[in-house]
Design a protein around this motif. Structure first.
Motif: not given
Length: 435
Positions: A12-20
């Motif tokens: 979940g944090n990886i998805i947030a950290g790579t958010a566009r």
């Protein structure tokens, strides 16, 4: 289960950290929240709670500082992405250091039967209610809550037994549910909006985050001290009420600060708030557990353990709404226009504007003070509510709740010569040897 939670949180944090875009950021945080949920505990012990408090204080002190540095340097994505390497280390520790009993012949039938009796409908409706409540969909929250209450009345093993909320004898459970939620309502509102206030009045993001540490440190020391008093002297309710009496004083003092207030005063007021908050964190876990039957103990413990999350979300959301609404209204009056410029929405940035900066600072100070006056009022209500708590008696036998006045709150301790549950567990030989 624990490893799955860790990696759902990391992903979940990886998805947030790579958010566009914002939807991807929100989706990542949502998934991380699912993975970050706590496992249900068995009965809490004083030392165990102190360890949790210590970890929380360290994390909540260092997190904003590191986050502030990353955000200021433009590397905000690493606020989320840092969880990936740290999560890998945690995974290795869990695999090699945590030893959990395994059943070579499969899961015992008793455990299988327990799983089959899980109140899945109640859990689902509870999540729906809390979600709708948090996003302020009042009609939906009301309907979900009504459906949840109905479902719990028919559940064989309800996730929250409704009987605990309708009898005077078990009043400690609903009272502490409200009180513990409000405790963390204050915690998160304070630690979230004080750094913003300090930045608006000219402090750096790192210093603003660091000034929260005195509050958290005092809260930890206060929690440990009150836990020791409860363990050694058997006094549970007096330390709790002591903390609740101090909290409105601290919040009231915080509502008086402005851009001219010295850092010494800010730290002093935060110490008072931390003392009041910390005195109630550990004892608020003990009070609702006392007098419960063994089958209700895990359920109530898990339920009370979930209140900090609810209190945190409501505290930031409600006080944030008050502060932001008052801020925009004040800016509008000061600028003499109903149309507030878009950049004013970011109070920290707008405060540095050479043209509108003074008005922004004045408006935010007024809004901040209003928010903390409301917190002081809520803290006073919380104290009055908890005066109705039943007497908490800890003894060598089965704990019980007695209905007496607060001034008579003296707790019976284990008498010499009695056989405690621990002695029963280790066996008669150990008892004989110790005697």
């Amino acid at each position: 289960m624990l490893l799955c939670e860790v990696w759902v949180f990391i992903i979940g944090n990886i998805i947030a950290g790579t958010a566009r875009n914002l939807p991807q950021l929100v989706a990542g945080r949502l998934l991380a929240g699912v993975g970050g949920a706590e496992l249900t505990h068995e009965r809490q012990r004083s030392s165990y709670l102190n360890l949790i408090n210590a970890v929380f204080i360290v994390a909540d002190s260092l997190g904003p500082i590191i986050g502030g540095v990353l955000a200021k340097s433009g590397n905000w994505r690493w606020i989320f992405l840092l969880n990936a390497p740290v999560g890998t280390i945690i995974t290795a520790v869990l695999i090699y250091a945590v030893h959990i009993k395994h059943y070579p012949n499969g899961v015992p039938e008793r455990s299988q039967a327990t799983v089959k009796k899980l109140d899945l409908l109640g859990m689902t409706l509870l999540i729906c209610w809390l979600t709708l409540l948090i996003v302020a969909l009042n009609l939906g929250a009301g309907c979900a809550f009504a459906a949840f209450v109905i479902a719990e009345n028919y559940a064989t093993h309800p996730v929250i037994p409704m009987g605990l909320f309708v009898t005077w004898h078990s009043r400690n459970v609903p009272i502490i549910t409200v009180a513990r939620t409000l405790l963390f309502f204050h915690l998160f509102a304070t630690t979230f909006y004080l750094p913003i206030f300090l930045q608006v009045t000219g402090k750096s993001s790192v210093l603003a985050a660091a000034l929260v540490i005195p509050f958290l440190l005092t809260a930890a020391l206060s929690s440990i001290a009150m836990g020791h008093v409860a363990t050694k002297f058997g006094l549970v309710r007096p330390p709790f009420l002591f903390g609740l009496a101090i909290l409105p004083v601290g919040m009231g003092l915080m509502s008086t600060i402005d851009e001219r207030t010295s850092l010494g005063k800010v730290v002093g007021y935060m110490l008072i708030c931390g003392l009041g908050f910390g005195a109630g964190t550990q004892t608020s876990m003990i009070i609702p557990q006392v007098g419960l039957s063994e089958d209700l103990l895990p359920t109530v413990t898990a339920f009370i353990s979930a209140t900090p999350n609810l209190g945190g979300v409501l505290g930031v959301g409600i006080i944030g709404t008050v502060i932001n609404s008052e801020f925009r209204s004040s800016v509008s009056n000061l600028l003499g226009s109903e149309d507030v410029p878009q950049h004013i929405n970011d109070a920290v940035t707008a405060a540095m504007d050479p043209i509108t900066g003074p008005e922004v600072i004045t408006a935010y100070i007024g809004a901040f003070r209003l928010g903390f006056r409301i917190l002081a009022g809520i803290a006073a209500f919380q104290f009055v509510l908890c005066l109705a708590l039943g007497k908490v008696v800890l003894s060598g036998g089965k704990p019980e709740i007695l209905d007496v006045s607060p001034t008579e709150d003296k707790v019976a301790l284990e008498r010499p010569g009695t056989v405690t549950q621990t002695e029963k567990d280790v066996g008669i030989e150990e008892v004989t040897r110790e005697t």
